[in-house]
Write an enzyme that holds these catalytic residues in place. Structure first.
Site, PDB file in Angstrom:
ATOM      1  N   ASP A 194       2.720  -6.689   2.609  1.00 35.22           N
ATOM      2  CA  ASP A 194       1.210  -5.757   2.765  1.00 35.22           C
ATOM      3  C   ASP A 194       1.539  -5.106   3.981  1.00 35.22           C
ATOM      4  OD1 ASP A 194      -0.944  -5.547   3.163  1.00 35.22           O
ATOM      5  OD2 ASP A 194      -1.912  -6.612   4.451  1.00 35.22           O
ATOM      6  N   HIS A 236      -8.849 -10.661  -0.907  1.00 32.46           N
ATOM      7  CA  HIS A 236      -9.036 -10.003   0.733  1.00 32.46           C
ATOM      8  C   HIS A 236      -9.812 -11.371   0.793  1.00 32.46           C
ATOM      9  CE1 HIS A 236      -8.474  -7.726   4.263  1.00 32.46           C
ATOM     10  NE2 HIS A 236      -9.432  -8.297   4.120  1.00 32.46           N
ATOM     11  N   ASN A 284      -5.203  -7.326   9.583  1.00 35.68           N
ATOM     12  CA  ASN A 284      -6.019  -7.838   8.896  1.00 35.68           C
ATOM     13  C   ASN A 284      -5.057  -8.796   8.111  1.00 35.68           C
ATOM     14  OD1 ASN A 284      -8.084  -9.207   8.880  1.00 35.68           O
ATOM     15  ND2 ASN A 284      -9.429  -7.346   7.756  1.00 35.68           N
ATOM     16  N   HIS A 311       0.784   3.100   8.358  1.00 39.77           N
ATOM     17  CA  HIS A 311      -0.094   4.026   9.486  1.00 39.77           C
ATOM     18  C   HIS A 311       0.627   5.153   9.864  1.00 39.77           C
ATOM     19  CE1 HIS A 311      -3.270   2.242   7.885  1.00 39.77           C
ATOM     20  NE2 HIS A 311      -3.303   0.834   7.954  1.00 39.77           N
ATOM     21  N   HIS A 314      -2.318 -12.519   1.609  1.00 37.03           N
ATOM     22  CA  HIS A 314      -1.807 -12.496   3.108  1.00 37.03           C
ATOM     23  C   HIS A 314      -2.323 -14.158   3.798  1.00 37.03           C
ATOM     24  CE1 HIS A 314      -5.286 -10.686   3.058  1.00 37.03           C
ATOM     25  NE2 HIS A 314      -4.875  -9.341   2.836  1.00 37.03           N
ATOM     26  N   HIS A 337       0.532  -1.377   0.001  1.00 40.53           N
ATOM     27  CA  HIS A 337       0.190  -0.075   0.348  1.00 40.53           C
ATOM     28  C   HIS A 337       1.041   1.081   0.142  1.00 40.53           C
ATOM     29  CE1 HIS A 337      -3.807  -2.241   0.670  1.00 40.53           C
ATOM     30  NE2 HIS A 337      -2.342  -3.335   1.782  1.00 40.53           N
ATOM     31  N   ASN A 394      -6.768   0.766  -2.722  1.00 39.52           N
ATOM     32  CA  ASN A 394      -7.041   1.318  -1.929  1.00 39.52           C
ATOM     33  C   ASN A 394      -7.006   2.447  -1.121  1.00 39.52           C
ATOM     34  OD1 ASN A 394      -5.581   0.347   0.133  1.00 39.52           O
ATOM     35  ND2 ASN A 394      -6.354  -0.280   1.643  1.00 39.52           N
ATOM     36  N   ASP A 444      -8.530  -5.363  -1.637  1.00 41.12           N
ATOM     37  CA  ASP A 444      -8.439  -5.242  -0.971  1.00 41.12           C
ATOM     38  C   ASP A 444      -8.289  -4.482  -0.085  1.00 41.12           C
ATOM     39  OD1 ASP A 444      -5.848  -6.987   0.952  1.00 41.12           O
ATOM     40  OD2 ASP A 444      -5.008  -5.242   0.894  1.00 41.12           O
TER      41      ASP A 444
END
Ligand SMILES: [Zn+2]
Ligand SMILES: [Zn+2]
Length: 430
Positions: free
Chosen positions: A307, A182, A280, A311, A234, A65, A97, A155
């Site tokens: 993955d 996902h 997750n 954040h 994942h 991401h 996303n 995802d």
């Protein structure tokens, strides 16, 4: 003209079955020759002595991401790819996303043009399965594919409707692109960590393995029914590994990935309400970790992806329930593979490299992950035995959300070469 000669490294190229002390000669962006005692001379040749080091295809991360467009406070294409290069990756596939979502050509074009101007590794966008990731209506999969996406995925969220998932698989088959799932039954996944002893102890609502496994089973059945390429993202549970192993035996067109945290950590990492252990799917138990490693070892699990999920500190430095899911992964993935899979003799270094380069490239259908003559010179040089202490403050990612801060791990990236250009030289980002 750029000319590089890499001498005396242990060249590992799984695609060509090569593992030996060899030299590699690069001219401009291309691998010109791989062989013994290559003799090229000239003052303009940059020579690298790779004695005692591993020379491998640049790593390919099929699941990350990068947060751009829309959440540049967490990461952007420039910092995300810098972080990737420091981890030995030369190609990354980024999930859709973002804000706006990658469900139309304009956003694909935006990412490609930002990558062209600011990325130091190759960026391959993944498109959405459904418009706005809402799970209501399919995105324009054909148009996305022609604009250059390398797969489709919602995802971050499951595709709840089996009808939509079936249609997505059928379209994806027509356009020869994988559907990356996902796997999660949302109604069973309302907790914040694995359901079990530790969740009870901490008084946190759990997420059962069934939430993942039911969806893995559904999607395998749909892949079997449609004949489309399904890739499961994942994988975290023993049951999922068993379902995929069985499906592969039956000849279903399914591949899958796991992430370093699922073979190196258990739910115990959550103790003390450590939000950097919140992901997750959630971290599971020792039995699941063993099954994941077994799945890697018998090739039920094809690939290792990061993955990478940056954040902001405020999104992790809060109550466990409210903290966002995921961790940054580029700068620790290779070392975790070496430490937890190679040093423990579960995988050879050659197989680890395969699962982090050629295997994911093949799944995405991208022309990467090999050291064949004539290919783009995407190369990583690794010191497999050099140890380092992970320090999140030294990460090139904008975000520092890692559960591995302070870990002592083996394996350092000495050089990352992308299309014949240095992204990392002697361990330093260029
Ligand atoms: Zn996901
Ligand atoms: Zn993800």
């Amino acid at each position: 003209m750029m000319r590089i000669l890499i001498k005396n490294g242990r060249v590992i190229d799984p695609a060509n079955g090569i593992d030996g002390i060899l030299d590699i000669y690069i001219e401009n962006e291309t691998i010109e020759e791989v062989g013994s005692n290559l003799d090229y001379s000239g003052a303009d040749i940059e020579q690298i002595d790779a004695s005692g080091k591993i020379v491998a295809p640049g790593l390919v991360d099929m699941h990350c991401h990068l947060r751009e467009p829309g959440q540049e406070y967490k990461e952007d294409i420039e910092t995300g790819t810098q972080s990737a290069a420091m981890g030995g990756f030369t190609s990354v596939a980024c999930m859709p996303n973002t804000d706006p979502v990658v469900d139309n050509i304009t956003v694909v074009e935006y990412i490609k043009s930002k990558a062209a101007s600011s990325a130091c590794v190759n960026v391959f966008p993944i498109g959405a399965i459904t418009k706005g990731l809402k799970g209501e209506e399919l995105a324009e999969i054909g148009k996305l594919k022609f604009a250059g996406v390398v797969g489709i995925s919602d995802d971050g969220r499951p595709v709840r409707s089996p009808v939509l998932m079936r249609n997505a698989l059928e379209y994806a088959k027509t356009f020869d692109t994988p559907v990356i799932s996902h796997c999660e039954v949302a109604e069973l996944a309302e907790g914040s960590m694995n359901e079990g002893y530790v969740s009870t102890l901490l008084g946190l609502k759990g997420i059962s393995r069934a939430a993942e496994e039911i969806m893995v089973a559904r999607d395998i059945i749909l892949a079997k029914y449609t004949g489309a390429s399904l890739h499961i993202a994942h994988v975290s549970t023993k049951g999922s590994v068993e379902l995929i192993r069985q499906a592969k035996k039956e000849g279903v067109n399914v591949t899958c990935e796991t992430c370093p945290h699922y073979f190196s950590l258990t739910e115990n990492a959550v103790m003390g309400y450590n939000t950097n252990a919140k992901m997750n799917p959630p971290l599971r138990t020792e039995a699941d970790v063993e099954a994941i490693i077994e799945g890697l070892s018998d090739d039920t699990i094809d690939a290792i992806a990061t993955d990478h999920a940056p954040h902001h500190e405020d999104e992790k430095n809060c109550e466990f329930d409210r903290a966002l899911n995921g961790i940054v992964g580029f700068e620790t993935a290779l070392s975790l593979g070496i430490e937890y899979l190679v040093k423990t003799k579960k995988l050879t270094i050659e197989r680890l490299i395969n699962k982090m380069s050629y295997a994911p490239a093949r799944i995405l259908g991208i022309n990467k992950g090999t050291l064949s003559e004539g290919k783009n010179a995407d190369i990583v040089i690794i010191d497999e035995n050099k140890q380092r202490i992970i320090d999140k403050n030294s990460f090139y990612s904008k975000s520092k959300n890692t559960p591995y801060h302070g870990y002592k791990l083996s394996g350092t990236v000495e050089y990352t070469i992308v299309g014949g250009k240095f992204a990392v030289r002697e361990g330093i980002l260029i």
